[in-house]
Design an enzyme around this catalytic site. Structure first.
Site, PDB file in Angstrom:
ATOM      1  N   ASN A   4       0.297   7.095   2.806  1.00 52.43           N
ATOM      2  CA  ASN A   4       1.389   6.830   3.735  1.00 52.43           C
ATOM      3  C   ASN A   4       2.396   5.954   2.989  1.00 52.43           C
ATOM      4  O   ASN A   4       2.063   4.851   2.537  1.00 52.43           O
ATOM      5  CB  ASN A   4       0.846   6.101   4.973  1.00 52.43           C
ATOM      6  CG  ASN A   4       1.939   5.848   5.985  1.00 52.43           C
ATOM      7  OD1 ASN A   4       3.072   5.496   5.641  1.00 52.43           O
ATOM      8  ND2 ASN A   4       1.615   6.044   7.235  1.00 52.43           N
ATOM      9  N   ALA A   5       3.603   6.449   2.846  1.00 55.83           N
ATOM     10  CA  ALA A   5       4.602   5.762   2.019  1.00 55.83           C
ATOM     11  C   ALA A   5       4.881   4.338   2.510  1.00 55.83           C
ATOM     12  O   ALA A   5       5.105   3.436   1.694  1.00 55.83           O
ATOM     13  CB  ALA A   5       5.889   6.574   1.985  1.00 55.83           C
ATOM     14  N   ASP A  25      12.643  10.025  -0.576  1.00 58.15           N
ATOM     15  CA  ASP A  25      13.126  11.266   0.056  1.00 58.15           C
ATOM     16  C   ASP A  25      12.257  11.550   1.292  1.00 58.15           C
ATOM     17  O   ASP A  25      11.450  12.481   1.293  1.00 58.15           O
ATOM     18  CB  ASP A  25      13.061  12.417  -0.956  1.00 58.15           C
ATOM     19  CG  ASP A  25      13.673  13.702  -0.412  1.00 58.15           C
ATOM     20  OD1 ASP A  25      14.406  13.637   0.604  1.00 58.15           O
ATOM     21  OD2 ASP A  25      13.419  14.776  -0.993  1.00 58.15           O
ATOM     22  N   CYS A  65      17.712  12.861   5.504  1.00 55.31           N
ATOM     23  CA  CYS A  65      18.088  14.212   5.940  1.00 55.31           C
ATOM     24  C   CYS A  65      18.201  14.274   7.466  1.00 55.31           C
ATOM     25  O   CYS A  65      18.137  15.354   8.040  1.00 55.31           O
ATOM     26  CB  CYS A  65      17.116  15.254   5.398  1.00 55.31           C
ATOM     27  SG  CYS A  65      15.402  14.985   5.862  1.00 55.31           S
TER      28      CYS A  65
HETATM   29  C1  LIG Z   1      12.204  15.616   2.596  1.00 54.08           C
HETATM   30  S1  LIG Z   1      10.550  15.968   2.127  1.00 54.08           S
HETATM   31  C2  LIG Z   1      10.480  15.508   0.439  1.00 54.08           C
HETATM   32  C3  LIG Z   1      10.644  16.676  -0.446  1.00 54.08           C
HETATM   33  C4  LIG Z   1      10.389  16.351  -1.920  1.00 54.08           C
HETATM   34  N1  LIG Z   1      11.357  15.401  -2.411  1.00 54.08           N
HETATM   35  C5  LIG Z   1      10.461  17.647  -2.729  1.00 54.08           C
HETATM   36  O1  LIG Z   1      11.424  17.820  -3.458  1.00 54.08           O
HETATM   37  O2  LIG Z   1       9.553  18.451  -2.587  1.00 54.08           O
HETATM   38  C6  LIG Z   1       9.652  14.653   2.890  1.00 54.08           C
HETATM   39  C7  LIG Z   1       8.167  14.652   2.534  1.00 54.08           C
HETATM   40  O3  LIG Z   1       7.584  13.433   2.998  1.00 54.08           O
HETATM   41  C8  LIG Z   1       6.272  13.693   3.464  1.00 54.08           C
HETATM   42  N2  LIG Z   1       5.919  12.600   4.394  1.00 54.08           N
HETATM   43  C9  LIG Z   1       6.156  12.512   5.715  1.00 54.08           C
HETATM   44  N3  LIG Z   1       5.744  11.325   6.198  1.00 54.08           N
HETATM   45  C10 LIG Z   1       5.210  10.639   5.154  1.00 54.08           C
HETATM   46  C11 LIG Z   1       4.601   9.377   5.013  1.00 54.08           C
HETATM   47  N4  LIG Z   1       4.469   8.531   6.057  1.00 54.08           N
HETATM   48  N5  LIG Z   1       4.162   8.997   3.792  1.00 54.08           N
HETATM   49  C12 LIG Z   1       4.298   9.814   2.728  1.00 54.08           C
HETATM   50  N6  LIG Z   1       4.880  11.031   2.784  1.00 54.08           N
HETATM   51  C13 LIG Z   1       5.320  11.446   3.993  1.00 54.08           C
HETATM   52  C14 LIG Z   1       6.390  15.051   4.108  1.00 54.08           C
HETATM   53  O4  LIG Z   1       5.137  15.673   4.162  1.00 54.08           O
HETATM   54  C15 LIG Z   1       7.366  15.774   3.169  1.00 54.08           C
HETATM   55  O5  LIG Z   1       6.649  16.420   2.149  1.00 54.08           O
END
Ligand SMILES: C[S@@+](CC[C@H](N)C(=O)[O-])C[C@H]1O[C@@H](n2cnc3c(N)ncnc32)[C@H](O)[C@@H]1O
Length: 121
Positions: A4-5, A25, A65
């Protein structure tokens, strides 16, 4: 690594980790105007933690986004985050989505991807 980021950024910042470049991102935090305040808090927390971990001259590539988050909202959030961690931010470049997702003038929601490339001084 899968994590989890929010937790990871907090743990790494607490551990005093330092980086030359960080790319944020996340998925769209706001899907309507109603969820905008909570979304901006999320963006700020994430960016603030990243800013803390960048070495002087480090690069932050940060995106939103969420179509309801305007470029000005995004810039204001980054300004506040930088002030909170006592860092200066030099905006190097602003980017948006690729040309196959055109931005329609008069339809601000179509400018959904904000991407700022910043230098932390
Ligand atoms: C906009 S996309 C990023 C795309 C990536 N930059 C690429 O080029 O493939 C956002 C990503 O964040 C992930 N995500 C969502 N919530 C998250 C969290 N709490 N911690 C980590 N990653 C998360 C999603 O699964 C998704 O893959």
């Amino acid at each position: 690594m899968e994590a989890n980021a929010f937790d990871l950024l907090k743990d790494y910042a607490t551990a005093g980790r330092q980086y030359d470049i960080i790319v944020l991102d996340p998925p769209a935090f706001a899907r309507s105007r109603k969820t905008l305040p909570a979304a901006m808090r999320g963006y700020k927390e994430m960016n603030l933690r990243a800013m803390k971990m960048l070495r002087p001259g480090g690069i932050l590539v940060t995106c939103s986004c969420s179509f309801v988050v305007g470029e000005d909202d995004f810039a204001a959030m980054l300004t506040e985050a930088a002030q909170d961690v006592h860092r200066s931010v030099k905006l190097l470049e602003k980017r948006a989505q690729a040309k196959d997702h055109p931005i329609l003038l008069g339809v601000p929601e179509t400018h959904y991807l904000k991407c700022f490339i910043c230098e932390l001084t």
